[in-house]
Design a protein around this motif. Structure first.
Motif, mmCIF file in Angstrom:
data_model
loop_
_atom_site.group_PDB
_atom_site.id
_atom_site.type_symbol
_atom_site.label_atom_id
_atom_site.label_comp_id
_atom_site.label_asym_id
_atom_site.label_seq_id
_atom_site.Cartn_x
_atom_site.Cartn_y
_atom_site.Cartn_z
ATOM 1 N N MET A 69 0.696 -1.182 0.149
ATOM 2 C CA MET A 69 0.008 0.145 -0.064
ATOM 3 C C MET A 69 1.020 1.198 -0.054
ATOM 4 O O MET A 69 0.368 2.422 -0.208
ATOM 5 C CB MET A 69 -1.049 -0.206 1.147
ATOM 6 N N LEU A 70 2.256 1.246 0.234
ATOM 7 C CA LEU A 70 3.038 2.163 0.301
ATOM 8 C C LEU A 70 3.051 2.958 -1.074
ATOM 9 O O LEU A 70 3.160 4.177 -1.381
ATOM 10 C CB LEU A 70 4.347 1.836 0.406
ATOM 11 N N ILE A 71 2.756 2.247 -2.255
ATOM 12 C CA ILE A 71 2.736 2.924 -3.723
ATOM 13 C C ILE A 71 1.466 2.976 -4.206
ATOM 14 O O ILE A 71 1.009 3.566 -5.023
ATOM 15 C CB ILE A 71 3.849 2.099 -4.592
ATOM 16 N N THR A 72 0.561 1.887 -4.016
ATOM 17 C CA THR A 72 -0.673 1.818 -4.727
ATOM 18 C C THR A 72 -1.574 3.066 -4.295
ATOM 19 O O THR A 72 -1.833 3.087 -3.015
ATOM 20 C CB THR A 72 -1.547 0.486 -4.581
ATOM 21 N N PRO A 73 -2.103 3.618 -5.137
ATOM 22 C CA PRO A 73 -2.994 4.851 -4.842
ATOM 23 C C PRO A 73 -4.218 4.490 -4.096
ATOM 24 O O PRO A 73 -4.600 3.528 -4.038
ATOM 25 C CB PRO A 73 -3.372 5.323 -6.311
ATOM 26 N N GLU A 74 -4.447 5.439 -3.396
ATOM 27 C CA GLU A 74 -5.768 5.303 -2.589
ATOM 28 C C GLU A 74 -6.799 6.243 -3.067
ATOM 29 O O GLU A 74 -8.051 5.834 -3.024
ATOM 30 C CB GLU A 74 -5.479 5.552 -1.138
ATOM 31 N N TYR A 75 -6.338 7.230 -3.885
ATOM 32 C CA TYR A 75 -7.763 8.166 -4.597
ATOM 33 C C TYR A 75 -6.721 8.726 -5.644
ATOM 34 O O TYR A 75 -5.735 9.020 -5.893
ATOM 35 C CB TYR A 75 -7.803 9.489 -3.670
ATOM 36 N N VAL A 76 -7.524 8.557 -6.819
ATOM 37 C CA VAL A 76 -7.133 9.040 -8.279
ATOM 38 C C VAL A 76 -8.170 10.084 -8.730
ATOM 39 O O VAL A 76 -9.142 9.678 -8.685
ATOM 40 C CB VAL A 76 -6.778 7.780 -9.267
ATOM 41 N N PHE A 77 -7.580 11.158 -9.181
ATOM 42 C CA PHE A 77 -8.362 12.206 -9.863
ATOM 43 C C PHE A 77 -7.979 12.429 -11.358
ATOM 44 O O PHE A 77 -6.778 12.385 -11.324
ATOM 45 C CB PHE A 77 -8.108 13.712 -9.223
ATOM 46 N N LYS A 78 -8.764 12.817 -12.159
ATOM 47 C CA LYS A 78 -8.464 13.139 -13.529
ATOM 48 C C LYS A 78 -7.495 14.068 -13.438
ATOM 49 O O LYS A 78 -6.360 14.153 -14.187
ATOM 50 C CB LYS A 78 -9.785 13.538 -14.248
ATOM 51 N N ASP A 79 -7.533 15.279 -12.766
ATOM 52 C CA ASP A 79 -6.430 16.223 -12.482
ATOM 53 C C ASP A 79 -7.049 17.170 -11.209
ATOM 54 O O ASP A 79 -7.969 16.851 -10.397
ATOM 55 C CB ASP A 79 -6.167 17.232 -13.717
ATOM 56 N N VAL A 80 -6.072 17.887 -10.802
ATOM 57 C CA VAL A 80 -6.217 18.831 -9.676
ATOM 58 C C VAL A 80 -7.743 19.380 -9.454
ATOM 59 O O VAL A 80 -8.245 19.417 -8.253
ATOM 60 C CB VAL A 80 -5.221 19.552 -9.305
ATOM 61 N N GLN A 100 -2.572 -0.228 -11.948
ATOM 62 C CA GLN A 100 -3.393 -1.372 -12.100
ATOM 63 C C GLN A 100 -3.992 -1.746 -10.782
ATOM 64 O O GLN A 100 -5.435 -2.172 -10.813
ATOM 65 C CB GLN A 100 -2.996 -2.435 -12.975
ATOM 66 N N LYS A 101 -3.415 -2.121 -9.724
ATOM 67 C CA LYS A 101 -3.823 -2.815 -8.688
ATOM 68 C C LYS A 101 -5.066 -1.789 -8.066
ATOM 69 O O LYS A 101 -5.969 -2.304 -7.548
ATOM 70 C CB LYS A 101 -2.885 -2.734 -7.485
ATOM 71 N N TYR A 102 -5.016 -0.434 -8.203
ATOM 72 C CA TYR A 102 -6.116 0.519 -7.596
ATOM 73 C C TYR A 102 -7.028 0.052 -8.561
ATOM 74 O O TYR A 102 -8.504 -0.035 -7.909
ATOM 75 C CB TYR A 102 -5.405 1.823 -7.788
ATOM 76 N N ASP A 135 -8.122 -2.696 -10.138
ATOM 77 C CA ASP A 135 -8.467 -3.940 -10.198
ATOM 78 C C ASP A 135 -9.164 -4.294 -8.671
ATOM 79 O O ASP A 135 -10.316 -4.997 -8.881
ATOM 80 C CB ASP A 135 -7.269 -5.007 -9.760
ATOM 81 N N ARG A 136 -9.082 -3.280 -7.542
ATOM 82 C CA ARG A 136 -9.735 -3.384 -6.499
ATOM 83 C C ARG A 136 -10.911 -2.385 -6.725
ATOM 84 O O ARG A 136 -11.616 -2.372 -5.497
ATOM 85 C CB ARG A 136 -8.789 -3.316 -5.410
ATOM 86 N N GLY A 137 -11.215 -2.007 -7.785
ATOM 87 C CA GLY A 137 -12.540 -1.303 -7.795
ATOM 88 C C GLY A 137 -12.349 0.054 -7.729
ATOM 89 O O GLY A 137 -13.357 1.307 -7.809
ATOM 90 N N GLY A 138 -11.030 0.666 -7.769
ATOM 91 C CA GLY A 138 -10.668 2.211 -7.696
ATOM 92 C C GLY A 138 -11.234 2.811 -9.103
ATOM 93 O O GLY A 138 -11.130 2.449 -10.216
ATOM 94 N N LYS A 139 -11.772 3.967 -8.753
ATOM 95 C CA LYS A 139 -12.392 4.831 -9.597
ATOM 96 C C LYS A 139 -11.377 6.165 -9.979
ATOM 97 O O LYS A 139 -11.108 6.631 -9.030
ATOM 98 C CB LYS A 139 -13.694 5.290 -9.613
ATOM 99 N N THR A 140 -11.343 6.815 -11.274
ATOM 100 C CA THR A 140 -10.891 8.083 -11.183
ATOM 101 C C THR A 140 -11.968 8.800 -11.156
ATOM 102 O O THR A 140 -12.845 9.161 -11.627
ATOM 103 C CB THR A 140 -10.367 8.191 -12.866
ATOM 104 N N LEU A 141 -11.682 9.759 -9.864
ATOM 105 C CA LEU A 141 -12.604 10.860 -9.591
ATOM 106 C C LEU A 141 -12.556 12.200 -10.385
ATOM 107 O O LEU A 141 -11.556 12.380 -10.874
ATOM 108 C CB LEU A 141 -12.493 11.105 -8.041
#
Length: 167
Positions: free
Chosen positions: A1-12, A157-159, A161-167
């Motif tokens: 989890m040190l590297i896998t994102p917890e939140y991803v946004f299209k941009d700031v 990809q792990k983000y 794969d576990r159901g993460g979305k780009t917000l």
């Protein structure tokens, strides 16, 4: 989890004061290259300028923390009227600690915004704060970053794969 994102946004500009308030975040540490602007650019896109104004109006503390040299970071930060730390040695979290103290917030009230998993996300994780990752704003101009991007692909990809979305 040190590297896998917890939140991803299209941009700031997709990070909203409402999202931050919901997480108890009152301060952001900001990367520059491919986060606020294109790699090595001194030009700030209009939509990012508007976003920074919105954050300031919402009372969100802002500090730039960059691995870049002073000659790259200082003029950019001063143009925006933001505090800054340069040559921050991310992923080491020491600059995040200094930024937090400057902004006068508790660690749980701060998040890191950046585009690189091996620098920004890892620094946030090592310091124990959320990492708000953004899709890079442009192409990477440095060979070192291009190489890191290849290594980062599986963590992105792990983000997803576990159901993460780009917000």
């Amino acid at each position: 989890m040190l590297i896998t994102p917890e939140y991803v946004f299209k941009d700031v500009t997709h990070i909203t004061p409402e999202f931050l308030a919901g997480k108890g975040i009152r301060a952001l540490v900001l990367d520059i290259d491919n986060t606020l602007t294109a790699d090595r650019s001194q030009e700030l896109p209009d939509e990012v300028a508007g976003w920074l104004a919105q954050m300031k109006e919402a009372g969100i503390g802002l500090t730039i923390v960059s691995n870049g040299a002073e000659k790259r970071v200082r003029p950019f930060a001063e143009k925006l009227g933001l505090a800054y730390l340069y040559r921050s040695a991310k992923p080491l979290p020491f600059a995040l600690m200094a930024a937090r103290r400057r902004m006068g917030v508790k660690r749980k009230q701060m998040a890191m915004v950046g585009d690189q998993l091996y620098a920004d996300r890892m620094a946030a994780a090592l310091y124990g704060i959320p990492g708000l990752m953004v899709i890079p704003r442009g192409p990477d101009l440095g060979a070192q970053v291009v190489l890191k991007r290849k290594w980062e692909k599986r963590h992105w990809q792990k983000y997803y794969d576990r159901g993460g979305k780009t917000l």
